[in-house]
Every structure is written in C-alpha cells, then in structure tokens.
Enzyme design. Structure first.
Site, mmCIF file in Angstrom:
data_model
loop_
_atom_site.group_PDB
_atom_site.id
_atom_site.type_symbol
_atom_site.label_atom_id
_atom_site.label_comp_id
_atom_site.label_asym_id
_atom_site.label_seq_id
_atom_site.Cartn_x
_atom_site.Cartn_y
_atom_site.Cartn_z
ATOM 1 N N THR A 96 10.718 -21.213 12.310
ATOM 2 C CA THR A 96 9.946 -20.290 13.516
ATOM 3 C C THR A 96 8.132 -20.334 13.657
ATOM 4 O O THR A 96 7.762 -20.786 12.680
ATOM 5 C CB THR A 96 9.498 -18.031 13.553
ATOM 6 O OG1 THR A 96 9.202 -17.684 14.003
ATOM 7 C CG2 THR A 96 9.583 -18.102 11.495
ATOM 8 N N ASP A 97 7.318 -20.609 14.794
ATOM 9 C CA ASP A 97 6.660 -20.094 15.769
ATOM 10 C C ASP A 97 5.524 -19.178 14.508
ATOM 11 O O ASP A 97 4.534 -19.218 14.809
ATOM 12 C CB ASP A 97 6.042 -20.142 17.194
ATOM 13 C CG ASP A 97 6.875 -19.031 18.273
ATOM 14 O OD1 ASP A 97 7.020 -18.225 16.993
ATOM 15 O OD2 ASP A 97 6.706 -18.497 18.704
ATOM 16 N N GLU A 98 6.070 -18.307 14.354
ATOM 17 C CA GLU A 98 5.659 -16.776 13.559
ATOM 18 C C GLU A 98 4.495 -17.639 12.000
ATOM 19 O O GLU A 98 2.977 -16.934 11.870
ATOM 20 C CB GLU A 98 6.066 -15.915 12.994
ATOM 21 C CG GLU A 98 6.909 -15.429 14.390
ATOM 22 C CD GLU A 98 7.787 -14.114 14.957
ATOM 23 O OE1 GLU A 98 7.253 -13.076 13.564
ATOM 24 O OE2 GLU A 98 8.963 -13.949 15.151
ATOM 25 N N TYR B 109 8.071 -11.580 6.592
ATOM 26 C CA TYR B 109 9.041 -12.502 7.146
ATOM 27 C C TYR B 109 8.583 -14.104 7.698
ATOM 28 O O TYR B 109 8.515 -14.966 7.054
ATOM 29 C CB TYR B 109 9.229 -11.671 8.509
ATOM 30 C CG TYR B 109 10.089 -12.771 9.796
ATOM 31 C CD1 TYR B 109 11.623 -13.275 9.535
ATOM 32 C CD2 TYR B 109 9.730 -13.016 10.654
ATOM 33 C CE1 TYR B 109 11.958 -14.176 10.187
ATOM 34 C CE2 TYR B 109 11.064 -14.145 12.105
ATOM 35 C CZ TYR B 109 11.798 -14.574 10.953
ATOM 36 O OH TYR B 109 11.968 -16.072 11.609
ATOM 37 N N LYS C 247 8.727 -17.496 6.164
ATOM 38 C CA LYS C 247 9.569 -19.089 6.640
ATOM 39 C C LYS C 247 8.676 -19.858 6.376
ATOM 40 O O LYS C 247 9.569 -20.941 6.303
ATOM 41 C CB LYS C 247 9.732 -18.789 8.052
ATOM 42 C CG LYS C 247 11.166 -17.397 8.273
ATOM 43 C CD LYS C 247 12.321 -18.218 7.960
ATOM 44 C CE LYS C 247 12.124 -18.887 8.887
ATOM 45 N NZ LYS C 247 13.965 -19.602 9.111
ATOM 46 N N LEU D 55 14.332 -6.898 20.615
ATOM 47 C CA LEU D 55 13.728 -6.121 21.545
ATOM 48 C C LEU D 55 15.205 -6.299 22.957
ATOM 49 O O LEU D 55 14.874 -5.467 23.055
ATOM 50 C CB LEU D 55 12.244 -6.396 21.767
ATOM 51 C CG LEU D 55 12.187 -6.639 23.203
ATOM 52 C CD1 LEU D 55 11.316 -4.402 23.205
ATOM 53 C CD2 LEU D 55 10.978 -7.032 23.845
HETATM 54 P P1 NAD Z 1 20.178 -13.879 12.599
HETATM 55 O O1 NAD Z 1 19.428 -12.257 11.710
HETATM 56 O O2 NAD Z 1 21.047 -13.349 13.635
HETATM 57 O O3 NAD Z 1 21.021 -14.522 11.889
HETATM 58 C C1 NAD Z 1 21.337 -14.959 10.423
HETATM 59 C C2 NAD Z 1 22.302 -15.152 9.642
HETATM 60 O O4 NAD Z 1 21.989 -15.357 8.168
HETATM 61 C C3 NAD Z 1 23.524 -14.641 9.583
HETATM 62 O O5 NAD Z 1 24.389 -14.008 10.405
HETATM 63 C C4 NAD Z 1 23.270 -13.710 8.400
HETATM 64 O O6 NAD Z 1 24.814 -13.190 7.709
HETATM 65 C C5 NAD Z 1 23.112 -14.969 7.753
HETATM 66 N N1 NAD Z 1 22.376 -15.082 5.710
HETATM 67 C C6 NAD Z 1 21.355 -13.904 6.023
HETATM 68 N N2 NAD Z 1 21.170 -13.924 4.504
HETATM 69 C C7 NAD Z 1 22.303 -15.047 4.455
HETATM 70 C C8 NAD Z 1 22.497 -15.418 2.805
HETATM 71 N N3 NAD Z 1 21.686 -14.988 1.718
HETATM 72 N N4 NAD Z 1 22.963 -16.298 2.114
HETATM 73 C C9 NAD Z 1 24.060 -16.512 3.616
HETATM 74 N N5 NAD Z 1 23.777 -15.846 4.996
HETATM 75 C C10 NAD Z 1 23.256 -15.575 4.823
HETATM 76 O O7 NAD Z 1 18.978 -14.673 13.255
HETATM 77 P P2 NAD Z 1 18.360 -15.322 14.180
HETATM 78 O O8 NAD Z 1 17.892 -14.465 15.271
HETATM 79 O O9 NAD Z 1 19.565 -15.964 14.433
HETATM 80 O O10 NAD Z 1 17.583 -16.724 12.467
HETATM 81 C C11 NAD Z 1 18.433 -17.947 12.820
HETATM 82 C C12 NAD Z 1 17.136 -18.814 12.107
HETATM 83 O O11 NAD Z 1 15.860 -19.506 13.172
HETATM 84 C C13 NAD Z 1 16.076 -18.142 11.021
HETATM 85 O O12 NAD Z 1 15.996 -18.874 9.899
HETATM 86 C C14 NAD Z 1 15.098 -17.493 12.080
HETATM 87 O O13 NAD Z 1 14.043 -17.982 11.347
HETATM 88 C C15 NAD Z 1 14.811 -18.229 13.195
HETATM 89 N N6 NAD Z 1 14.633 -18.067 14.492
HETATM 90 C C16 NAD Z 1 15.332 -17.558 14.686
HETATM 91 C C17 NAD Z 1 14.696 -17.180 16.128
HETATM 92 C C18 NAD Z 1 15.011 -15.661 17.250
HETATM 93 O O14 NAD Z 1 13.820 -15.741 17.778
HETATM 94 N N7 NAD Z 1 15.720 -15.388 16.490
HETATM 95 C C19 NAD Z 1 13.459 -18.229 16.315
HETATM 96 C C20 NAD Z 1 12.841 -19.156 15.864
HETATM 97 C C21 NAD Z 1 13.100 -18.883 14.528
HETATM 98 P P1 TYD Z 2 11.434 -8.509 18.343
HETATM 99 O O1 TYD Z 2 12.326 -8.693 19.123
HETATM 100 O O2 TYD Z 2 11.684 -8.023 16.551
HETATM 101 O O3 TYD Z 2 11.032 -10.367 17.551
HETATM 102 P P2 TYD Z 2 9.187 -10.447 17.567
HETATM 103 O O4 TYD Z 2 8.952 -9.409 16.692
HETATM 104 O O5 TYD Z 2 9.631 -11.784 16.134
HETATM 105 O O6 TYD Z 2 8.853 -11.243 18.231
HETATM 106 O O7 TYD Z 2 10.120 -8.460 18.619
HETATM 107 C C1 TYD Z 2 9.492 -8.584 20.048
HETATM 108 C C2 TYD Z 2 8.533 -7.968 20.497
HETATM 109 O O8 TYD Z 2 8.576 -6.462 21.233
HETATM 110 C C3 TYD Z 2 7.484 -7.355 19.642
HETATM 111 O O9 TYD Z 2 5.838 -7.831 19.897
HETATM 112 C C4 TYD Z 2 7.360 -6.548 19.462
HETATM 113 C C5 TYD Z 2 8.365 -5.619 20.169
HETATM 114 N N1 TYD Z 2 8.975 -4.713 19.583
HETATM 115 C C6 TYD Z 2 9.087 -3.013 20.707
HETATM 116 O O10 TYD Z 2 7.453 -3.019 21.175
HETATM 117 N N2 TYD Z 2 9.696 -2.644 20.339
HETATM 118 C C7 TYD Z 2 10.768 -3.145 19.572
HETATM 119 O O11 TYD Z 2 11.687 -1.476 19.259
HETATM 120 C C8 TYD Z 2 10.832 -4.080 18.936
HETATM 121 C C9 TYD Z 2 12.349 -4.006 18.085
HETATM 122 C C10 TYD Z 2 10.168 -4.784 19.073
#
Ligand code: NAD
Ligand code: TYD
Length: 377
Positions: A135-137, A183, A187, A223
């Site tokens: 992630t970019d975080e 988090y 990562k 969100l």
């Molecule tokens: P998500 O929470 O929707 O899905 C995570 C999946 O991992 C789930 O299916 C869960 O069951 C599985 N999981 C969790 N713990 C596990 C374990 N111990 N063993 C096996 N499986 C397990 O997450 P997402 O949003 O799809 O993100 C996927 C990846 O991409 C993550 O690594 C996250 O850090 C990265 N990422 C997400 C975003 C975003 O905006 N969602 C952005 C950049 C990077």
């Molecule tokens: P989120 O979807 O949790 O992603 P991330 O924290 O990984 O960026 O949140 C996106 C943005 O929205 C973040 O600045 C937090 C804000 N947010 C709210 O204001 N209210 C909410 O209920 C949630 C879940 C997020």
C-alpha cells in the site's frame, strides 16, 4: 506455458478481482486461491468463476508455516501473488497484534515456505516469482499544502472531475518509509521482509504500493461501500474529523490489470507505485457519492446530504496520500482504463444492484463490529 499460481487473499476485495482476471484470461494457468476466510473473505465474491477447471480454492491461514510448506509443494507453485492481509486501519488501531501476526508473520511464513520449496528444485528460482501487494500508506502522510486544490501536475484517465492536487509532493518508489498506523507499520515490515528475501537468498520478488482502491465487492467497513449502503438505508454517514483528509482513488479492476502486467513483465527486485493521479478530499468525494446514489435511487438532488455526520477523528489520521505512478506508466505502459466519473457510477450502480451481497455481510459479524465501533462516536 503451464503455470501454478498461488493467489493469497483471493476471497477478499482486490484478490477476488485478481483471481477472476487470471482465471478467465490464462486458461493454461492453475489458479490456487488460498484464503483463511476471515470476516473480510467471502467466497460469494467468486461465484462466477468457482466452477472453472483452472480454479482451486484452499482454506488456510498464511501464518501457519507447516500448512504453507505443504501447499506450495502439493500444488507445485511457481508464482505467488500475495494479497492476504488484515487491511482496515480502524481495526488495526483497536487490535494491532492481529495485524502484526497476519501481515508480518504471515508474509514471513509464506516467504519461507516458498524459499524452501524453490531451493529444493533443480532449477531453483528460475521462472519463479514472489509478488507482494502493498500500500501507499507505508510512505506515511503528505502535507496538505493546497487545501483548496491546485491543478494536478500529471493527469491520467483515472482523473478528471476536478483534476486537483492538494499538495506539491507525491509518493515515489524512492520515498522513505514512514508508516504511522499499526496497519501501515505492519505492511511496511512485510515489504522489508520481502526485499530481504531477495537481497539475502536471491528470491525473485517484486513489491508494488497502490493507492486506495474502490469498486465492487469491497467490504462495507471501507468508506465508499459503507457510505453507499448507509445512504440506501437512511443511516448517518460518519465523516472523520472535518472530512479534509485526501485520498488517491483507483478503480479496482485497473489495479488488477496492473498486477497482471507487473507479475508478467515487472523487473525482479523492483518496486512500482500504482495510482491514477485521482486525489479527492473526503468530504468532496462523499458529496459525489451522495449525488450519485440519490440520482440512481430517484431521490431529489441533495436529499441525503442531511445524513452527513461529523464524528471524532481517527487516531493518527494521515492527512494526504498521493501516488506518482509515472514509473509504471513509462516503463510498462500501464494506464487506468476508466475515468473517475465512470468508475464511481459503475460502483454505486453495482452496490445498488447487489443489495443481497451487502445484506448478507451486514447481517453477520460485521453488524456487531459496526455497532461496537460507533457506540463510542
Ligand atoms: P480485504 O480485507 O478485502 O481482503 C483480505 C483477504 O485476506 C480476505 O479474503 C481475508 O480472508 C484474507 N486473509 C486475512 N488474513 C488471512 C490469513 N491469516 N491467512 C489467509 N488469508 C487471510 O483486503 P483488500 O482491500 O482486498 O486488500 C488486499 C491487499 O491489498 C492487502 O494486502 C492490502 O494491504 C493491499 N492494498 C489494499 C488497498 C485498498 O485500497 N483496499 C490499497 C493498496 C493495497
Ligand atoms: P478507508 O476506506 O478506511 O481507507 P484508508 O483509511 O485506508 O485510506 O478510509 C478512507 C478515508 O475516509 C480515510 O481518510 C478515513 C475516512 N473515513 C471516514 O471519514 N469515515 C468512515 O466511516 C470511514 C470508514 C473512513
């Protein structure tokens, strides 16, 4: 070429899009989806491909080294796309240990299992790949030097509504890691382990760092799906702080396409940032969501604005994320396929059309979590 690709976290949001893309596109690959099915994993995300002959689901926990050893060997895995993680910042603030366990120890167990198996083969690491999705975080937070927005210096197809940037700095592949939340700290740590396995053992690894994703099948604690569902149900929309934080949004299928390209053509040991130069201040994004949901539900314009509820800010809430993805664009020719207007329209439409998917989730564990969380707000 026949290949056995392990996708971890394939029942989650992004993972399910990656699995679908690979299963449909690469008929000569076996795609093994390894997922623990935590609260965030949902096999309903994959109904359309679960009967395909090149797809296998394995329920397992990445933190269990013995299981990881068994699985990589049994399925003769030659490529890993690692997405399994705990992914929600708010949960990490309440329970950092689960994040360290899954994201750090889980990644390490998977790396070790792959190392042992690949080193036992005559060809060793040749033709193998361990691709870690991050992630970019991990880069920390950027400053909001232009709170009203300035014209974005770079634009791509993802961006258009306003084409604004809220600061002058962007995250580059060379930006120093500076994670703030449990988090992002977990990562960051997992990214370091992946690179260490390349530098120490020569494992062919790749790491990518992507901005916030949106689109179908996202768990409704995040969100965009949370707010779409709350508007539909006339529930409050909890905006953290003043809603001034900025995120850079990418349509999930464009992330999956980038993963496909980088898995096949990315340079070993390299890092690519993925994002669409599509920055939004939370409150502005929320207004676009409200407008779109109201229009698609046939409500008068502005009808659901009254649901906006400013609540206590998230602890340590990072102000701004903004990815510079020009390396990926110039070296591998990737660009987002969708403009933000189309992406958000498609997304809202999907959640409104798939209410049963949402209702099934909300009736379970998540409902209890949600109540607990907002009791304190
Ligand atoms: P998500 O929470 O929707 O899905 C995570 C999946 O991992 C789930 O299916 C869960 O069951 C599985 N999981 C969790 N713990 C596990 C374990 N111990 N063993 C096996 N499986 C397990 O997450 P997402 O949003 O799809 O993100 C996927 C990846 O991409 C993550 O690594 C996250 O850090 C990265 N990422 C997400 C975003 C975003 O905006 N969602 C952005 C950049 C990077
Ligand atoms: P989120 O979807 O949790 O992603 P991330 O924290 O990984 O960026 O949140 C996106 C943005 O929205 C973040 O600045 C937090 C804000 N947010 C709210 O204001 N209210 C909410 O209920 C949630 C879940 C997020």
């Amino acid at each position: 070429m026949k290949r056995n690709i392990l996708v971890t976290g394939g029942a989650g949001f992004i993972g399910s899009h990656v699995v679908r893309l690979f299963v449909n596109k690469y008929l000569n690959y076996n795609i093994i989806n390894l997922d623990k099915l935590t609260y965030a994993g949902n096999l309903a995300n994959l109904r359309d491909i679960e009967d395909k002959p090149n797809y296998t689901f394995v329920k397992a926990d990445i933190t269990e080294l013995y299981e990881m050893r068994r699985i990589v060997k049994e399925y003769k895995i030659d490529g890993i796309i690692h997405l399994a993680a705990e992914s929600h910042v708010d949960r990490s603030i309440k329970d950092p240990f689960t994040f360290a366990r899954t994201n750090v120890m889980g990644t390490l167990a998977l790396l070790q299992a792959a190392k042992e198996y690949w080193e036992s083969l005559p060809e060793k690491y040749e033709g193998k790949r361990f691709y870690h999705i991050s992630t970019d975080e991990v880069y920390g937070a950027l400053e909001l030097t232009h709170p009203e927005g300035v014209p974005a210096p770079f634009t791509t197809k993802a961006s258009s509504m306003d084409d604004m940037a809220y600061g002058t700095e962007f995250f580059l592949e060379t930006t120093k890691y500076n994670p703030h939340s449990p988090y992002s700290a977990s990562k960051a740590s997992s990214d370091h382990f992946v690179r260490a396995y390349h530098d120490t053992y020569g494992m062919p690894t790749i790491v990518t760092n992507c901005s916030n994703n949106y689109g179908p099948f996202q768990f409704p604690e995040k969100l965009i799906p949370l707010f779409i569902n709350n508007i539909r149900q006339g529930k409050p929309l909890p905006v953290y702080g003043k809603g001034e934080n900025v995120r850079d949004w990418l349509f999930v299928e464009d992330h999956a396409r980038a993963i496909d390209l980088i898995f096949h053509e990315g340079k070993i040991a390299d890092t690519y940032n993925i994002g669409g130069f599509n920055e939004w201040k939370n409150i502005d994004l929320i207004r676009v969501i409200i407008k779109t949901v109201d229009r698609l539900l046939g409500n008068p314009d502005g009808h659901s604005e009254k649901l906006i509820t400013f609540v206590t800010d998230r602890l340590g809430h990072d102000m701004r994320y903004a990815i510079d993805s020009r390396k990926l664009q110039s070296e591998l020719g990737w660009e987002p396929s969708l403009q933000f207007e189309e992406g958000i329209e498609k997304t809202v439409h999907w959640y409104l059309e798939n209410q049963k998917w949402m209702d099934n989730i909300i009736s379970g564990e998540y409902e209890r979590y949600y109540e607990e969380m907002y009791k304190n707000k």
